[in-house]
Design a protein around this motif. Structure first.
Motif, mmCIF file in Angstrom:
data_model
loop_
_atom_site.group_PDB
_atom_site.id
_atom_site.type_symbol
_atom_site.label_atom_id
_atom_site.label_comp_id
_atom_site.label_asym_id
_atom_site.label_seq_id
_atom_site.Cartn_x
_atom_site.Cartn_y
_atom_site.Cartn_z
ATOM 1 N N ALA A 127 -5.196 13.748 0.938
ATOM 2 C CA ALA A 127 -4.176 13.263 1.877
ATOM 3 C C ALA A 127 -3.603 11.960 1.332
ATOM 4 N N GLY A 128 -2.398 12.017 0.821
ATOM 5 C CA GLY A 128 -1.752 10.834 0.265
ATOM 6 C C GLY A 128 -0.769 10.242 1.248
ATOM 7 N N ASP A 129 -1.111 9.094 1.839
ATOM 8 C CA ASP A 129 -0.215 8.392 2.762
ATOM 9 C C ASP A 129 0.147 9.255 3.966
ATOM 10 N N ALA A 130 -0.847 9.926 4.534
ATOM 11 C CA ALA A 130 -0.603 10.817 5.667
ATOM 12 C C ALA A 130 -0.825 10.145 7.019
ATOM 13 N N LEU A 131 -1.150 8.849 7.034
ATOM 14 C CA LEU A 131 -1.404 8.139 8.294
ATOM 15 C C LEU A 131 -0.258 7.181 8.601
ATOM 16 N N ASP A 158 -4.024 5.320 0.811
ATOM 17 C CA ASP A 158 -3.325 4.619 1.881
ATOM 18 C C ASP A 158 -3.041 3.174 1.475
ATOM 19 N N PRO A 159 -1.859 2.645 1.829
ATOM 20 C CA PRO A 159 -1.518 1.264 1.481
ATOM 21 C C PRO A 159 -1.853 0.256 2.575
ATOM 22 N N GLY A 160 -2.894 0.518 3.352
ATOM 23 C CA GLY A 160 -3.314 -0.441 4.366
ATOM 24 C C GLY A 160 -2.561 -0.347 5.664
ATOM 25 N N ARG A 161 -2.183 0.845 6.060
ATOM 26 C CA ARG A 161 -1.494 1.006 7.332
ATOM 27 C C ARG A 161 -2.481 0.776 8.479
ATOM 28 N N ALA A 166 -11.798 2.356 9.540
ATOM 29 C CA ALA A 166 -12.638 1.816 8.476
ATOM 30 C C ALA A 166 -14.048 2.393 8.482
ATOM 31 N N ASP A 167 -14.589 2.718 9.659
ATOM 32 C CA ASP A 167 -15.964 3.198 9.725
ATOM 33 C C ASP A 167 -16.125 4.604 9.166
ATOM 34 N N ARG A 168 -15.017 5.291 8.939
ATOM 35 C CA ARG A 168 -15.063 6.655 8.411
ATOM 36 C C ARG A 168 -14.759 6.733 6.920
ATOM 37 N N LEU A 169 -14.516 5.603 6.285
ATOM 38 C CA LEU A 169 -14.009 5.609 4.920
ATOM 39 C C LEU A 169 -14.938 4.869 3.970
ATOM 40 N N ARG A 170 -15.073 5.417 2.768
ATOM 41 C CA ARG A 170 -15.816 4.750 1.693
ATOM 42 C C ARG A 170 -14.819 4.378 0.593
ATOM 43 N N ILE A 188 5.127 -3.512 -0.324
ATOM 44 C CA ILE A 188 3.725 -3.145 -0.532
ATOM 45 C C ILE A 188 3.366 -3.274 -2.006
ATOM 46 N N ARG A 189 2.296 -3.979 -2.277
ATOM 47 C CA ARG A 189 1.858 -4.171 -3.655
ATOM 48 C C ARG A 189 0.423 -3.720 -3.871
#
Length: 206
Positions: A127-131, A158-161, A166-170, A188-189
């Protein structure tokens, strides 16, 4: 694209003007042409896949909200056994097919809405930038968690949207670059790549 120069894409020079032209031609309102830009999180995920081909090599891959097909193309280039690119916008399916041909890879397009399922048995789900908004995030994250719970390797760029759980991601990787994407991403950098953790992993950590 600065982060993924190996991949060639047909993209809009100005997605807003393209959108207006498509609507004028169709004579009706159309969804935003998300497929006409290389989204920042997608570029990061494609970069990660090309740098870590073992993540997909020899496996069946599903790329959701595929848009231009960038992430799916990267997976095919990295040696995935079969790649399905899913998007509900028929214009995106046309873009994915054209971009796959431009890069000499085979990708199976899928237009059905898959987000109520768990990835149709794919060994890797991408999933690339799907949120990119709250409504989409509320559908995508449960889907990704269900895929992880059944044993799929699930990767998210994800670029920090603001919708990242956070608790679901490594965290796996961070990329810094002047990334070319849609106008709303102009400043976005940084973009990150995460593995989505299964429910059992989350409970054990707690």
């Amino acid at each position: 694209m600065p982060l993924v120069p190996e991949v060639r894409l047909f993209l809009a020079e100005d997605a807003i003007i393209l959108w207006a032209r498509l609507e004028a031609t169709a004579g009706r309102s159309l969804p935003a042409p998300y497929w006409a830009s290389a989204w920042t999180g997608g570029q990061a995920l494609a970069r990660y896949i090309l740098d870590h081909p073992a993540a997909v090599a020899g496996r069946t891959v599903l790329d959701i909200a595929s848009g231009s097909g960038l992430v799916a193309i990267a997976a095919a280039m990295a040696g995935a056994r079969a790649v399905t690119a899913n998007d509900v916008d028929p214009y995106a399916i046309a873009a994915i097919s054209a971009n796959a041909r431009a890069n000499g890879v085979v990708i199976r397009p899928a237009t059905r809405d898959l987000l109520d399922g768990d990835g149709d048995g794919a060994e890797v789900v991408l999933a690339g930038d799907a949120l990119y908004d709250g409504l989409m995030a509320r559908r995508v994250m449960p889907f990704l968690i269900r895929a992880a719970d059944r044993g799929a390797h699930v990767l998210l760029g994800d670029p920090g949207r603001q919708h990242l759980p956070a608790d679901r991601l490594r965290p796996l990787a961070t990329y810094h670059a002047a990334i070319t994407g849609p106008p709303e991403d102009a400043q976005i950098r940084r973009a990150d790549v995460f593995a989505v953790r299964a429910t059992t992993d989350t409970l054990q950590q707690r």
